[in-house]
Design a protein around this motif. Structure first.
Motif, mmCIF file in Angstrom:
data_model
loop_
_atom_site.group_PDB
_atom_site.id
_atom_site.type_symbol
_atom_site.label_atom_id
_atom_site.label_comp_id
_atom_site.label_asym_id
_atom_site.label_seq_id
_atom_site.Cartn_x
_atom_site.Cartn_y
_atom_site.Cartn_z
ATOM 1 N N ALA A 7 -3.461 12.929 -0.524
ATOM 2 C CA ALA A 7 -2.260 12.156 -0.208
ATOM 3 C C ALA A 7 -1.119 12.524 -1.147
ATOM 4 O O ALA A 7 0.038 12.662 -0.724
ATOM 5 N N VAL A 8 -1.436 12.705 -2.416
ATOM 6 C CA VAL A 8 -0.422 13.085 -3.397
ATOM 7 C C VAL A 8 0.138 14.466 -3.077
ATOM 8 O O VAL A 8 1.357 14.688 -3.142
ATOM 9 N N ASN A 9 -0.730 15.391 -2.718
ATOM 10 C CA ASN A 9 -0.270 16.749 -2.388
ATOM 11 C C ASN A 9 0.630 16.743 -1.155
ATOM 12 O O ASN A 9 1.634 17.478 -1.103
ATOM 13 N N ASP A 10 0.290 15.933 -0.167
ATOM 14 C CA ASP A 10 1.127 15.855 1.035
ATOM 15 C C ASP A 10 2.525 15.327 0.696
ATOM 16 O O ASP A 10 3.535 15.839 1.197
ATOM 17 N N ALA A 11 2.570 14.323 -0.169
ATOM 18 C CA ALA A 11 3.872 13.770 -0.564
ATOM 19 C C ALA A 11 4.678 14.789 -1.363
ATOM 20 O O ALA A 11 5.888 14.950 -1.149
ATOM 21 N N ARG A 12 4.018 15.486 -2.280
ATOM 22 C CA ARG A 12 4.714 16.501 -3.071
ATOM 23 C C ARG A 12 5.268 17.597 -2.170
ATOM 24 O O ARG A 12 6.374 18.088 -2.386
ATOM 25 N N THR A 13 4.520 17.990 -1.163
ATOM 26 C CA THR A 13 4.993 19.015 -0.229
ATOM 27 C C THR A 13 6.272 18.558 0.470
ATOM 28 O O THR A 13 7.237 19.325 0.613
ATOM 29 N N ALA A 14 6.304 17.288 0.894
ATOM 30 C CA ALA A 14 7.495 16.764 1.567
ATOM 31 C C ALA A 14 8.690 16.721 0.619
ATOM 32 O O ALA A 14 9.815 17.061 1.004
ATOM 33 N N VAL A 15 8.447 16.319 -0.642
ATOM 34 C CA VAL A 15 9.536 16.271 -1.619
ATOM 35 C C VAL A 15 10.026 17.684 -1.937
ATOM 36 O O VAL A 15 11.236 17.935 -2.002
ATOM 37 N N ASP A 16 9.104 18.605 -2.122
ATOM 38 C CA ASP A 16 9.496 19.985 -2.430
ATOM 39 C C ASP A 16 10.300 20.604 -1.292
ATOM 40 O O ASP A 16 11.254 21.366 -1.530
ATOM 41 N N ARG A 17 9.936 20.272 -0.065
ATOM 42 C CA ARG A 17 10.686 20.787 1.079
ATOM 43 C C ARG A 17 12.117 20.252 1.033
ATOM 44 O O ARG A 17 13.080 20.994 1.278
ATOM 45 N N LEU A 18 12.265 18.992 0.700
ATOM 46 C CA LEU A 18 13.603 18.414 0.559
ATOM 47 C C LEU A 18 14.381 19.109 -0.550
ATOM 48 O O LEU A 18 15.554 19.482 -0.363
ATOM 49 N N LEU A 19 13.747 19.298 -1.701
ATOM 50 C CA LEU A 19 14.450 19.867 -2.853
ATOM 51 C C LEU A 19 14.916 21.298 -2.600
ATOM 52 O O LEU A 19 15.817 21.787 -3.277
ATOM 53 N N GLY A 20 14.328 21.957 -1.604
ATOM 54 C CA GLY A 20 14.732 23.310 -1.280
ATOM 55 C C GLY A 20 15.868 23.398 -0.279
ATOM 56 O O GLY A 20 16.301 24.508 0.071
ATOM 57 N N HIS A 21 16.386 22.265 0.159
ATOM 58 C CA HIS A 21 17.454 22.292 1.176
ATOM 59 C C HIS A 21 18.729 22.877 0.582
ATOM 60 O O HIS A 21 19.161 22.504 -0.502
ATOM 61 N N ASN B 68 2.388 8.079 1.224
ATOM 62 C CA ASN B 68 2.949 8.190 2.576
ATOM 63 C C ASN B 68 4.398 7.690 2.613
ATOM 64 O O ASN B 68 5.256 8.264 3.289
ATOM 65 N N ALA B 69 4.677 6.596 1.869
ATOM 66 C CA ALA B 69 6.039 6.063 1.824
ATOM 67 C C ALA B 69 6.992 7.070 1.187
ATOM 68 O O ALA B 69 8.132 7.240 1.639
ATOM 69 N N THR B 70 6.528 7.741 0.145
ATOM 70 C CA THR B 70 7.359 8.749 -0.525
ATOM 71 C C THR B 70 7.619 9.936 0.401
ATOM 72 O O THR B 70 8.740 10.454 0.462
ATOM 73 N N ALA B 71 6.585 10.365 1.115
ATOM 74 C CA ALA B 71 6.766 11.466 2.065
ATOM 75 C C ALA B 71 7.747 11.073 3.167
ATOM 76 O O ALA B 71 8.629 11.862 3.543
ATOM 77 N N ASP B 72 7.621 9.848 3.680
ATOM 78 C CA ASP B 72 8.560 9.377 4.711
ATOM 79 C C ASP B 72 9.985 9.346 4.163
ATOM 80 O O ASP B 72 10.946 9.714 4.851
ATOM 81 N N ALA B 73 10.131 8.887 2.921
ATOM 82 C CA ALA B 73 11.461 8.809 2.306
ATOM 83 C C ALA B 73 12.052 10.195 2.091
ATOM 84 O O ALA B 73 13.264 10.398 2.246
ATOM 85 N N ALA B 74 11.203 11.148 1.727
ATOM 86 C CA ALA B 74 11.680 12.524 1.559
ATOM 87 C C ALA B 74 12.183 13.079 2.886
ATOM 88 O O ALA B 74 13.220 13.765 2.943
#
Length: 265
Positions: free
Chosen positions: A19-33, A246-252
C-alpha cells in the motif's frame, strides 16, 4: 531496523509495504509533472484549499470550493480554523521535525481560535468535560492517559526510524484522533499533522498533496478505519495505514488533475 524501532516494525505488517509503495508511485508521478517546474506554488495553494475544504467537511461543516473562494471571512469556526491551519502548514515543517508538541499546540491555536476559550488554546484538556466526536469514535482516553500517550508520540517522532514517511504520518494521525488531546478541533489538527509529516519527511516536500481530500472522498471508510486503528490490533493498524495510503494516492491524483487543468490554461 533496531528492536526499538517500533514504527519500522509497523511498516512491515502484512499488506502495508504494498500500500505504501502504491501511494509513493502516485506521489512520484505527480512530482514529475512538467507544470511543476513553473507553477508548483500555485498547485500547492490549490491543494491547500481543497485540503481545508475536505477537513472541514469531515468535521461536519461541508462547504464547496466555490463558496470557499468567495468567502472573505468564513462565519463557521470549523471552516475558518481549517483554512488557517492549511495556510500556515508550510512554515511549520522544520519545527515539526524537532519539537512536535510545540507544533501541535500551534495547530490547535489555529484550528480552534474561534471556538475555544483563549486559556485553553494549544493546551491539552485537563478535565473530563465532553469532547467533540464528529466521527463517532467513542469515548477518548482520560486527560491523564491522553497526556501520557501524547508525550510518547512526541518521543517517537523525534527518534530515528527506518519507517516510510507515510507510515509515520498514518500513526501520527491515528494516535491524535484516538487521544483527541485538545477536545475541540482534534480532527483538523490530526489531519494537518499527517500532511505535515509527509512534507517534513520528504515524501511531499513541496506540499502538493492533501490527504484530507482522499479521506473526505471515502468518509465512511475513514471513520471505520479509525475505529479499526483504535482497536489496537495488528489487523486494525494495518487497515488504517492502508486507508491512509489509499487516501494519499487519491490526493496525489487529485493534484495531478490540478496540474492538468493548469496546463490546459
Amino acid at each position: 531496523m533496531t528492536e526499538s524501532d517500533a514504527l519500522a516494525q509497523v511498516a512491515n505488517l502484512p499488506g502495508v509495504p504494498d500500500a505504501v509503495n502504491d501511494a509513493r508511485t502516485a506521489v512520484d508521478r505527480l512530482l514529475g509533472h512538467r507544470i511543476l517546474r513553473r507553477r508548483s506554488a500555485e498547485v500547492s495553494t490549490e491543494a491547500a484549499l481543497r485540503g481545508a475544504r475536505a477537513s472541514a467537511a469531515l468535521e461536519g461543516s461541508p462547504v464547496t470550493l466555490e463558496e470557499l473562494r468567495d468567502m472573505e471571512s468564513p462565519a463557521d469556526p470549523v471552516v475558518h480554523g481549517a483554512l488557517r491551519v492549511s495556510a500556515e502548514l508550510g512554515t511549520l515543517a522544520e519545527t515539526w521535525r524537532k519539537a512536535p508538541r510545540q507544533v501541535l499546540a500551534r495547530l490547535h491555536v489555529l484550528a480552534a481560535a474561534d471556538a475555544v476559550d483563549g486559556a485553553e488554546l494549544g493546551r491539552p484538556r485537563t478535565s473530563d468535560k465532553p469532547v467533540q466526536d464528529a466521527l463517532d469514535l467513542g469515548e477518548p482516553p482520560s486527560p491523564a492517559e491522553a497526556a501520557r500517550r501524547l508525550e510518547l508520540l512526541s518521543t517517537l517522532l523525534t527518534a530515528p526510524t527506518q519507517a516510510p514517511a507515510l507510515v509515520v504520518a498514518a500513526i501520527v494521525h491515528g494516535e491524535l484522533l484516538s487521544l483527541r488531546p485538545f477536545g475541540w478541533g482534534d480532527g483538523i489538527v490530526a489531519r494537518a499533522a499527517e500532511r505535515l509529516t509527509l512534507v517534513a519527511r520528504g515524501l511531499d516536500p513541496k506540499s502538493l498533496v492533501a490527504p484530507e481530500v482522499g479521506h473526505a472522498a471515502h468518509a465512511d471508510a475513514y471513520a471505520d478505519a479509525l475505529r479499526s486503528y483504535i482497536s489496537g490490533t495488528p489487523a486494525g493498524v494495518t487497515t488504517w495505514i492502508r486507508h491512509c495510503a489509499n487516501a494519499t494516492a487519491d490526493a496525489a491524483r487529485d493534484s495531478q488533475a490540478i496540474c492538468e487543468a493548469f496546463q490546459r490554461g
